[in-house]
Design a protein around this motif. Sequence first.
Motif, PDB file in Angstrom:
ATOM      1  N   GLN A 132      22.534  24.378  74.927  1.00  0.00           N
ATOM      2  CA  GLN A 132      21.282  25.016  74.533  1.00  0.00           C
ATOM      3  C   GLN A 132      20.255  24.980  75.667  1.00  0.00           C
ATOM      4  O   GLN A 132      19.634  25.990  75.999  1.00  0.00           O
ATOM      5  CB  GLN A 132      20.708  24.324  73.285  1.00  0.00           C
ATOM      6  N   GLU A 133      20.068  23.823  76.258  1.00  0.00           N
ATOM      7  CA  GLU A 133      19.091  23.688  77.346  1.00  0.00           C
ATOM      8  C   GLU A 133      19.499  24.542  78.535  1.00  0.00           C
ATOM      9  O   GLU A 133      18.657  25.192  79.167  1.00  0.00           O
ATOM     10  CB  GLU A 133      18.949  22.222  77.759  1.00  0.00           C
ATOM     11  N   GLU A 136      18.581  28.157  77.969  1.00  0.00           N
ATOM     12  CA  GLU A 136      17.146  28.391  78.156  1.00  0.00           C
ATOM     13  C   GLU A 136      16.807  28.501  79.636  1.00  0.00           C
ATOM     14  O   GLU A 136      15.983  29.336  80.036  1.00  0.00           O
ATOM     15  CB  GLU A 136      16.339  27.256  77.511  1.00  0.00           C
ATOM     16  N   GLN A 137      17.439  27.688  80.458  1.00  0.00           N
ATOM     17  CA  GLN A 137      17.203  27.739  81.902  1.00  0.00           C
ATOM     18  C   GLN A 137      17.682  29.066  82.479  1.00  0.00           C
ATOM     19  O   GLN A 137      17.008  29.662  83.335  1.00  0.00           O
ATOM     20  CB  GLN A 137      17.904  26.570  82.581  1.00  0.00           C
TER      21      GLN A 137
END
Length: 270
Positions: A132-133, A136-137
Motif C-alpha cells: 500500500q505504501e 502511494e509513493q
Amino acid sequence: MKTLIHDETSIHYVVAGSESPTLLFVHGANIDLTYWDAQLAYFEDRYNVIAIDLPGHGQSGRNKPHWTVKGMGEDVAAFIKSLKLEQVILIGHSLGGNVNLVAATTYPDPIIGFIGIDNFKSAGQPLPSEYQEQSEQIIQQLHQNFADTDEQYARMVLLTPQTPEAVSSRVVQDYREAFQPMATEIIEAVFKSEYKTEQELLPKLPCKLHLINVDYMPTQEGPLQTYTTKGYAVHHMAGTSHFPMIEKPNELNKRLDETIKEILAEKRSK
C-alpha cells in the motif's frame, strides 16, 4: 485505420477480415493496437477482426476531463453498438480485460465470449498491505517525474531481467511516452479501487471467463471461483513478461485459436 467519435472523443481502430464472429482486441494501459499486429494477421482469414486504440492511447482522442476504467468500458460498449457488431468475442490484455468487463456487462447482448490476456491474476483482491505504501509513493512520483517512474513501474512489475531486450525496449518507450493525465489517473484507480469493480462485475459477466496468463507471475484461482458465476478457465503459457502478444506471438496465437474454438463449440452446444 478508421475513426469513430463517441462522447466527443475519437476512437481509432483497424478492421481485417469479414467472417462472423467478431474478435475485438483491446490493448492494455500505455500501449496501443499495434501490439496486436501478429494476432490480426493470424486470424483475419477466418474472422472479422478489429483492434482499437483506447481513448488516451495511440491515435485515439485525449480530450476527456477525467480518465476511468468505467468510462473506457462504456466507450467500448458504444463502439460495439455503433458498428452494430454481433457475436463478439472480447479479447483484452491487462487493463483491456477490465475495460472489456465493463463493456460486456454494460451491453451484454452481442457478447458470446470473453478472453483475458495476462489478466485477473488476483481478481477482486486489494493490494496486499505491504504494497500500500509503495503504491502511494508511485502515484506521487508519477506526478513529479512521470517518465522515469512509469519506466520503473514497467520494469519492476511487468518485465523481468529475462525478458528479451526488443520487448523491454518497446514497452519502456511506450510507458515513458504515455499520456500522463490518463496514465496517472488510471494507475491510481487500479491501485485503489479497481478490485471493487471486479468484485461487482465479474459475477455479472454474461459468459464464461477464459484467461490466457503468463506464468512469470502466478494466477490466484480462489477469487475466480468466488466471483465468476458462468465459470472460468485458466490457460497457462510460459513467458518472462506481461506482453505475450509481442514476446511469444505464435504461442499466444495458438492458445487463442484453441480458446476461440472452445467458445464457439460451447455456443453451438447450447
